[in-house]
Design a protein around this motif. Sequence first.
Motif, mmCIF file in Angstrom:
data_model
loop_
_atom_site.group_PDB
_atom_site.id
_atom_site.type_symbol
_atom_site.label_atom_id
_atom_site.label_comp_id
_atom_site.label_asym_id
_atom_site.label_seq_id
_atom_site.Cartn_x
_atom_site.Cartn_y
_atom_site.Cartn_z
ATOM 1 N N ALA A 1 -16.420 18.776 -19.099
ATOM 2 C CA ALA A 1 -17.030 17.918 -20.115
ATOM 3 C C ALA A 1 -17.123 18.629 -21.452
ATOM 4 C CB ALA A 1 -18.415 17.479 -19.644
ATOM 5 N N GLU A 2 -17.508 19.898 -21.445
ATOM 6 C CA GLU A 2 -17.612 20.659 -22.686
ATOM 7 C C GLU A 2 -16.241 20.811 -23.344
ATOM 8 O OE1 GLU A 2 -21.305 23.741 -21.981
ATOM 9 O OE2 GLU A 2 -19.486 24.034 -20.771
ATOM 10 N N GLN A 3 -15.222 21.063 -22.541
ATOM 11 C CA GLN A 3 -13.882 21.225 -23.096
ATOM 12 C C GLN A 3 -13.326 19.897 -23.609
ATOM 13 O OE1 GLN A 3 -11.145 24.054 -21.109
ATOM 14 N NE2 GLN A 3 -12.751 24.321 -19.572
ATOM 15 N N ALA A 4 -13.625 18.814 -22.929
ATOM 16 C CA ALA A 4 -13.188 17.498 -23.388
ATOM 17 C C ALA A 4 -13.803 17.168 -24.740
ATOM 18 C CB ALA A 4 -13.563 16.437 -22.356
ATOM 19 N N SER A 5 -15.071 17.520 -24.901
ATOM 20 C CA SER A 5 -15.752 17.262 -26.166
ATOM 21 C C SER A 5 -15.108 18.041 -27.305
ATOM 22 C CB SER A 5 -17.236 17.634 -26.029
ATOM 23 O OG SER A 5 -17.909 17.446 -27.255
ATOM 24 N N ALA A 6 -14.806 19.320 -27.059
ATOM 25 C CA ALA A 6 -14.170 20.146 -28.085
ATOM 26 C C ALA A 6 -12.780 19.618 -28.434
ATOM 27 C CB ALA A 6 -14.087 21.590 -27.605
ATOM 28 N N ALA B 1 -10.586 25.679 -5.322
ATOM 29 C CA ALA B 1 -9.756 24.550 -5.763
ATOM 30 C C ALA B 1 -10.556 23.265 -5.930
ATOM 31 C CB ALA B 1 -8.614 24.336 -4.780
ATOM 32 N N VAL B 2 -11.453 22.973 -4.990
ATOM 33 C CA VAL B 2 -12.219 21.723 -5.059
ATOM 34 C C VAL B 2 -13.102 21.709 -6.302
ATOM 35 C CG1 VAL B 2 -13.986 20.342 -3.917
ATOM 36 C CG2 VAL B 2 -12.151 21.374 -2.561
ATOM 37 N N ALA B 3 -13.774 22.837 -6.575
ATOM 38 C CA ALA B 3 -14.627 22.934 -7.760
ATOM 39 C C ALA B 3 -13.803 22.841 -9.036
ATOM 40 C CB ALA B 3 -15.417 24.235 -7.719
ATOM 41 N N MET B 4 -12.626 23.468 -9.044
ATOM 42 C CA MET B 4 -11.748 23.374 -10.204
ATOM 43 C C MET B 4 -11.377 21.932 -10.481
ATOM 44 S SD MET B 4 -7.817 24.757 -10.636
ATOM 45 C CE MET B 4 -7.293 23.675 -9.302
ATOM 46 N N TRP B 5 -10.997 21.205 -9.426
ATOM 47 C CA TRP B 5 -10.576 19.816 -9.613
ATOM 48 C C TRP B 5 -11.714 18.938 -10.087
ATOM 49 C CZ3 TRP B 5 -5.948 18.936 -10.687
ATOM 50 C CH2 TRP B 5 -4.884 19.580 -10.045
ATOM 51 N N ARG B 6 -12.965 19.274 -9.753
ATOM 52 C CA ARG B 6 -14.102 18.514 -10.281
ATOM 53 C C ARG B 6 -14.157 18.640 -11.797
ATOM 54 N NH1 ARG B 6 -17.163 20.045 -5.549
ATOM 55 N NH2 ARG B 6 -17.966 21.888 -6.636
ATOM 56 N N TRP C 1 -12.726 16.207 -17.200
ATOM 57 C CA TRP C 1 -11.990 16.238 -18.473
ATOM 58 C C TRP C 1 -11.071 15.016 -18.593
ATOM 59 C CZ3 TRP C 1 -7.270 16.036 -20.687
ATOM 60 C CH2 TRP C 1 -7.103 16.571 -21.951
ATOM 61 N N LEU C 2 -10.317 14.751 -17.565
ATOM 62 C CA LEU C 2 -9.361 13.643 -17.591
ATOM 63 C C LEU C 2 -10.061 12.300 -17.808
ATOM 64 C CD1 LEU C 2 -7.115 14.729 -14.567
ATOM 65 C CD2 LEU C 2 -6.465 14.799 -16.982
ATOM 66 N N GLN C 3 -11.161 12.100 -17.117
ATOM 67 C CA GLN C 3 -11.872 10.816 -17.214
ATOM 68 C C GLN C 3 -12.484 10.624 -18.598
ATOM 69 O OE1 GLN C 3 -14.552 11.219 -13.907
ATOM 70 N NE2 GLN C 3 -13.047 10.515 -12.405
ATOM 71 N N ILE C 4 -13.079 11.664 -19.157
ATOM 72 C CA ILE C 4 -13.703 11.556 -20.480
ATOM 73 C C ILE C 4 -12.648 11.296 -21.551
ATOM 74 C CG2 ILE C 4 -14.930 12.866 -22.259
ATOM 75 C CD1 ILE C 4 -16.428 14.280 -19.958
ATOM 76 N N MET D 1 -5.895 6.267 -23.477
ATOM 77 C CA MET D 1 -4.610 6.658 -22.896
ATOM 78 C C MET D 1 -4.856 7.557 -21.691
ATOM 79 S SD MET D 1 -2.297 7.584 -26.261
ATOM 80 C CE MET D 1 -3.567 8.560 -27.049
ATOM 81 N N ARG D 2 -4.087 7.341 -20.629
ATOM 82 C CA ARG D 2 -4.209 8.204 -19.451
ATOM 83 C C ARG D 2 -3.529 9.541 -19.739
ATOM 84 N NH1 ARG D 2 -4.220 6.065 -13.489
ATOM 85 N NH2 ARG D 2 -6.215 5.495 -14.424
ATOM 86 N N PRO D 3 -4.264 10.651 -19.653
ATOM 87 C CA PRO D 3 -3.675 11.954 -19.982
ATOM 88 C C PRO D 3 -2.558 12.358 -19.011
ATOM 89 C CG PRO D 3 -6.080 12.073 -20.004
ATOM 90 C CD PRO D 3 -5.694 10.750 -19.381
#
Length: 406
Positions: free
Chosen positions: A269-274, A305-310, A315-318, A325-327
């Motif tokens: 979420a933080e990276q998506a915002s930036a 891996a599971v935590a990474m994908w969360r 990021w993708l959803q935000i 647009m779908r990333p």
Amino acid sequence: MLRRHHTTYYTGLRLGAILSFCMLLMGCTINEKDIKTLQQGHTTYRGQTLNGQREGLGVLLQGDSVIYSGTWHKGMRQGRGWITDSLGRKIMGTWDHDTLVTGIRHDSTGVYQGEFNRNYLAQGHGSYRDTMGTYYEGQWKNDARTGFGFSSQHRYFRVGEWKNDVYKGERLNYTSERIYGIDLSKHQHIKGKKRYGIDWGRLRISHLGTLSKKNVSGKIDYKVSFIFIKSTEGTTVLNPYYHSDYAAARAHGYPVGTYHFFSHRTSGAEQASAFLRNSKFQKGDLPPVLDLEPLPSQVKKMGGAVAMWRRVRNWLQIVEKQTGMRPILYISQIFVNRYLDAAPDIKHNYPVWIARYGEYKPDVKLWVWQLAPDGRVSGIHGEVDINVFNGYGGEFKQWLNTVRKK
């Protein structure tokens, strides 16, 4: 004498039965007076002859095993016939001068139809359909798919090269008809202490790199058809050339997309915002891209891996919600093999841009393939990442109409 007579009588009956079966398969009838028996060493022939040679329809046995049953000419197998190979697989085929040319072979796992070698193994061109519905058509060597071929299974298609029954991938032939693109970052501008600009009016791909073999037809002088530009990394790193490159690319009519390099240090979420705060998404732009290249040690630091994908999923959803647009997910072939199965929803729902610098196109469903990190482009100093679209002009135009920002 009685025992020998009995054996001869039994063999005659067995040969007669096989010959009758052969006649039935061939749709032939033979006058009993035309049937002769020829003995040579351990082999027995029963069938039609001409001048003491096998001619017409007949059966050849070695001991109790059928060597061949079918048609003959001048003492050699010629025309239609059948055999059973050393593994007990029945082959019905066409022969020419004692050589099996093509045939159909049945076994417990499926049916092969095509060419054979002298050991009755699939070799040359042939097709195979197994009991699970998988179909392959292409080249074979010693009973293994080897060479170029096509395979389908439950709507999953593969076209490319096999080696010893292992799919290697599609080896492209590079021509001016394919659709090429490039991706840019500050590395196209900064080399040590020197700074370089981009001559946007001269952009042409002039080299596809040297890290792998490539089949090229004609001169490499390819049009640049799309451009992706790095904007952000993590939550604090910015590409100082992003805004100027973005504006210049659009001004010169290139379809442009923006990408973010994912960091293991902060949340999705933080990276998506930036990324959203520092990037542009205008009408006609290509979808945003998430560049996901963590080391195994960094995946571990994220909790596996599971935590990474969360984090990635967040990021993708935000970004999709904010841009409309779908990333696109930019990942390597190694990453695909190691981690993608742990996120089946992402694997099936998000388009993929693969980085693979080998000889073959990646064996995944993808839109764009980064085939070289060391290509050359007129108008840009130093090495440039070269990408190829998975399709030709018609598919590319359709893709642009579908994915560009409305």
